[in-house]
Design a protein around this motif. Structure first.
Motif, PDB file in Angstrom:
ATOM      1  N   LYS A 181       0.808  -1.207   0.000  1.00 37.71           N
ATOM      2  CA  LYS A 181       0.000   0.000   0.000  1.00 37.71           C
ATOM      3  C   LYS A 181       0.847   1.266   0.000  1.00 37.71           C
ATOM      4  N   THR A 182       0.179   2.372  -0.261  1.00 39.12           N
ATOM      5  CA  THR A 182       0.797   3.690  -0.185  1.00 39.12           C
ATOM      6  C   THR A 182       0.228   4.423   1.025  1.00 39.12           C
ATOM      7  N   LEU A 183       1.126   4.931   1.865  1.00 40.95           N
ATOM      8  CA  LEU A 183       0.642   5.650   3.035  1.00 40.95           C
ATOM      9  C   LEU A 183       1.415   6.942   3.241  1.00 40.95           C
ATOM     10  N   CYS A 184       0.862   7.790   4.084  1.00 40.31           N
ATOM     11  CA  CYS A 184       1.388   9.129   4.275  1.00 40.31           C
ATOM     12  C   CYS A 184       1.732   9.363   5.734  1.00 40.31           C
ATOM     13  N   SER A 185       2.824  10.084   5.954  1.00 38.65           N
ATOM     14  CA  SER A 185       3.194  10.523   7.292  1.00 38.65           C
ATOM     15  C   SER A 185       3.865  11.889   7.169  1.00 38.65           C
ATOM     16  N   VAL A 186       4.331  12.403   8.290  1.00 43.52           N
ATOM     17  CA  VAL A 186       4.885  13.756   8.314  1.00 43.52           C
ATOM     18  C   VAL A 186       6.388  13.710   8.539  1.00 43.52           C
ATOM     19  N   THR A 187       7.106  14.541   7.811  1.00 41.29           N
ATOM     20  CA  THR A 187       8.552  14.628   7.941  1.00 41.29           C
ATOM     21  C   THR A 187       8.942  14.966   9.387  1.00 41.29           C
ATOM     22  N   GLY A 188       9.868  14.175   9.928  1.00 40.88           N
ATOM     23  CA  GLY A 188      10.341  14.426  11.278  1.00 40.88           C
ATOM     24  C   GLY A 188       9.630  13.634  12.351  1.00 40.88           C
ATOM     25  N   ALA A 205       6.875   7.287  10.265  1.00 44.22           N
ATOM     26  CA  ALA A 205       7.364   6.817   8.972  1.00 44.22           C
ATOM     27  C   ALA A 205       8.563   5.879   9.144  1.00 44.22           C
ATOM     28  N   GLU A 206       9.470   6.241  10.021  1.00 44.87           N
ATOM     29  CA  GLU A 206      10.649   5.413  10.283  1.00 44.87           C
ATOM     30  C   GLU A 206      10.236   4.054  10.856  1.00 44.87           C
ATOM     31  N   ASN A 207       9.242   4.058  11.705  1.00 47.82           N
ATOM     32  CA  ASN A 207       8.765   2.816  12.311  1.00 47.82           C
ATOM     33  C   ASN A 207       8.193   1.872  11.251  1.00 47.82           C
ATOM     34  N   VAL A 208       7.455   2.433  10.292  1.00 49.66           N
ATOM     35  CA  VAL A 208       6.891   1.619   9.209  1.00 49.66           C
ATOM     36  C   VAL A 208       8.002   1.030   8.361  1.00 49.66           C
ATOM     37  N   ARG A 209       8.956   1.852   7.973  1.00 45.83           N
ATOM     38  CA  ARG A 209      10.034   1.409   7.088  1.00 45.83           C
ATOM     39  C   ARG A 209      10.930   0.342   7.719  1.00 45.83           C
ATOM     40  N   THR A 210      11.244   0.507   8.979  1.00 45.14           N
ATOM     41  CA  THR A 210      12.238  -0.363   9.603  1.00 45.14           C
ATOM     42  C   THR A 210      11.656  -1.572  10.316  1.00 45.14           C
ATOM     43  N   LYS A 211      10.381  -1.480  10.756  1.00 46.53           N
ATOM     44  CA  LYS A 211       9.843  -2.556  11.585  1.00 46.53           C
ATOM     45  C   LYS A 211       8.543  -3.171  11.068  1.00 46.53           C
ATOM     46  N   LEU A 212       7.648  -2.346  10.564  1.00 44.45           N
ATOM     47  CA  LEU A 212       6.286  -2.815  10.343  1.00 44.45           C
ATOM     48  C   LEU A 212       6.007  -3.306   8.930  1.00 44.45           C
ATOM     49  N   ALA A 213       6.362  -2.511   7.944  1.00 44.08           N
ATOM     50  CA  ALA A 213       6.051  -2.861   6.551  1.00 44.08           C
ATOM     51  C   ALA A 213       7.120  -2.286   5.636  1.00 44.08           C
ATOM     52  N   PRO A 214       8.285  -2.941   5.559  1.00 44.94           N
ATOM     53  CA  PRO A 214       9.422  -2.405   4.794  1.00 44.94           C
ATOM     54  C   PRO A 214       9.145  -2.182   3.313  1.00 44.94           C
ATOM     55  N   LYS A 215       8.144  -2.870   2.761  1.00 45.83           N
ATOM     56  CA  LYS A 215       7.857  -2.745   1.331  1.00 45.83           C
ATOM     57  C   LYS A 215       6.750  -1.731   1.045  1.00 45.83           C
ATOM     58  N   ALA A 216       6.255  -1.080   2.056  1.00 44.62           N
ATOM     59  CA  ALA A 216       5.233  -0.051   1.841  1.00 44.62           C
ATOM     60  C   ALA A 216       5.860   1.179   1.205  1.00 44.62           C
ATOM     61  N   HIS A 217       5.066   1.888   0.444  1.00 46.04           N
ATOM     62  CA  HIS A 217       5.532   3.153  -0.132  1.00 46.04           C
ATOM     63  C   HIS A 217       5.085   4.276   0.792  1.00 46.04           C
ATOM     64  N   VAL A 218       6.048   4.915   1.426  1.00 44.03           N
ATOM     65  CA  VAL A 218       5.742   5.956   2.408  1.00 44.03           C
ATOM     66  C   VAL A 218       6.038   7.330   1.819  1.00 44.03           C
ATOM     67  N   THR A 219       5.040   8.178   1.808  1.00 48.18           N
ATOM     68  CA  THR A 219       5.195   9.564   1.379  1.00 48.18           C
ATOM     69  C   THR A 219       5.243  10.450   2.617  1.00 48.18           C
ATOM     70  N   GLU A 220       6.272  11.265   2.724  1.00 46.96           N
ATOM     71  CA  GLU A 220       6.390  12.187   3.852  1.00 46.96           C
ATOM     72  C   GLU A 220       6.125  13.608   3.376  1.00 46.96           C
ATOM     73  N   VAL A 221       5.274  14.314   4.106  1.00 50.82           N
ATOM     74  CA  VAL A 221       4.887  15.682   3.742  1.00 50.82           C
ATOM     75  C   VAL A 221       5.102  16.607   4.932  1.00 50.82           C
ATOM     76  N   GLY A 222       4.885  17.886   4.713  1.00 51.58           N
ATOM     77  CA  GLY A 222       5.164  18.875   5.748  1.00 51.58           C
ATOM     78  C   GLY A 222       4.140  18.950   6.856  1.00 51.58           C
ATOM     79  N   GLY A 223       2.873  18.625   6.550  1.00 43.31           N
ATOM     80  CA  GLY A 223       1.821  18.734   7.560  1.00 43.31           C
ATOM     81  C   GLY A 223       0.769  17.658   7.389  1.00 43.31           C
ATOM     82  N   TYR A 224       0.079  17.350   8.479  1.00 46.14           N
ATOM     83  CA  TYR A 224      -0.916  16.280   8.456  1.00 46.14           C
ATOM     84  C   TYR A 224      -2.100  16.608   7.562  1.00 46.14           C
ATOM     85  N   SER A 225      -2.410  17.878   7.402  1.00 43.54           N
ATOM     86  CA  SER A 225      -3.542  18.257   6.566  1.00 43.54           C
ATOM     87  C   SER A 225      -3.351  17.781   5.129  1.00 43.54           C
ATOM     88  N   GLU A 226      -2.110  17.765   4.669  1.00 39.12           N
ATOM     89  CA  GLU A 226      -1.829  17.279   3.321  1.00 39.12           C
ATOM     90  C   GLU A 226      -2.128  15.787   3.208  1.00 39.12           C
TER      91      GLU A 226
END
Length: 271
Positions: free
Chosen positions: A141-148, A152-173
């Motif tokens: 899946k594709t999911l979104c989180s916020v830079t910083g 996002a780091e937890n998803v990449r390293t522990k939960l779902a390494p093959k997920a596509h994570v998009t990081e943006v500046g704010g949660y509203s995005e």
């Protein structure tokens, strides 16, 4: 009655000090700058017209009151997840109340008071979503989180390494992209997600997956080495829980989302 010159000077001095509050009145203090989020409904939100609302805002105001500051002596400054440490290090704010998870990496740069809340990383989904029931389901899946943020780091390293994570500046995005089906899920702390789900414009459109993917203890960040302020804030947090204000703030800000929160945590920082 004859008054000596020295007595007259003393009397004038007393009058001046009385009129000025002896220089200790809270109104004579500079404004208290507090870092909060501006785009997190339920936690820290700057609403149209400039009003601030949310659990973190309520906590910040309570602490400020205990420090001797009336509401009109508070200046809220916007902080982002990526610049909270810098805002403290460069004295842009006195303390930060902004869904600020306590971890060892951050404690190397700042000190914390608290914790004052325990959240868990979760997923926000569209109400029609049925294919995501556990962390492993995110791998395709594709999911979104916020830079910083830690999510996002937890998803990449522990939960779902093959997920596509998009990081943006704010949660509203993230919310906008999720609403428009540009992505499949948004991940961050359940308190933040519950705040968005509880908004009037979002009610019925989103749901929390109900997963506890991590434990996030929210603390109030202070400048490294400022043990005096840390101690005063801890005292305020203990009082806030004891007098029932903590529970009221939780219900006021998360009630509409039927958010199942943890009890107020024990304060462990700065002891």
């Amino acid at each position: 009655m004859k008054v000596s010159k020295a007595g007259a000077v003393a009397a004038v001095t007393v009058l001046v000090l009385t009129a000025s509050g002896c220089g200790d009145d809270a109104a004579d203090k500079p404004k208290l700058s507090i870092g909060v989020k501006f785009d997190q409904p339920g936690l820290g939100l700057r609403e149209p017209g400039g009003r601030f609302s949310g659990f973190d805002v309520d906590v910040a105001r309570y602490v400020a009151k205990e420090l001797g500051y009336a509401p009109d002596r508070i200046e809220f400054k916007q902080v982002f997840s990526s610049d909270r440490e810098l805002m403290l290090q460069y004295n842009e704010v006195e303390f930060v109340v902004a869904s600020y998870s306590i971890n060892e990496k951050r404690k190397a740069q700042v000190d914390f008071a608290g914790p004052y809340f325990v959240a868990h990383q979760d997923l926000l989904l569209r109400t029609s979503e049925t294919g995501i029931n556990k962390a492993e389901d995110l791998n395709s899946k594709t999911l979104c989180s916020v830079t910083g943020s830690t999510s996002a780091e937890n998803v990449r390293t522990k939960l779902a390494p093959k997920a596509h994570v998009t990081e943006v500046g704010g949660y509203s995005e993230c919310i906008t992209a999720l609403k428009e089906s540009v992505l499949d899920a948004m991940t961050t702390d359940n308190a933040i997600l519950a705040g968005y789900a509880a908004q009037n414009v979002n009610q019925g459109k989103f749901k929390l997956a109900g997963l506890s993917l991590s434990n996030e203890k929210y603390g109030i960040g202070v400048k490294k080495g400022d043990t005096e302020l840390q101690t005063k804030i801890n005292a305020a947090l203990r009082k806030m829980v004891k007098d029932g204000s903590w529970e009221k703030f939780v219900k006021d800000n998360f009630g509409a989302a039927n958010f199942k929160h943890e009890p107020a945590p024990e304060i462990t920082e700065g002891r």
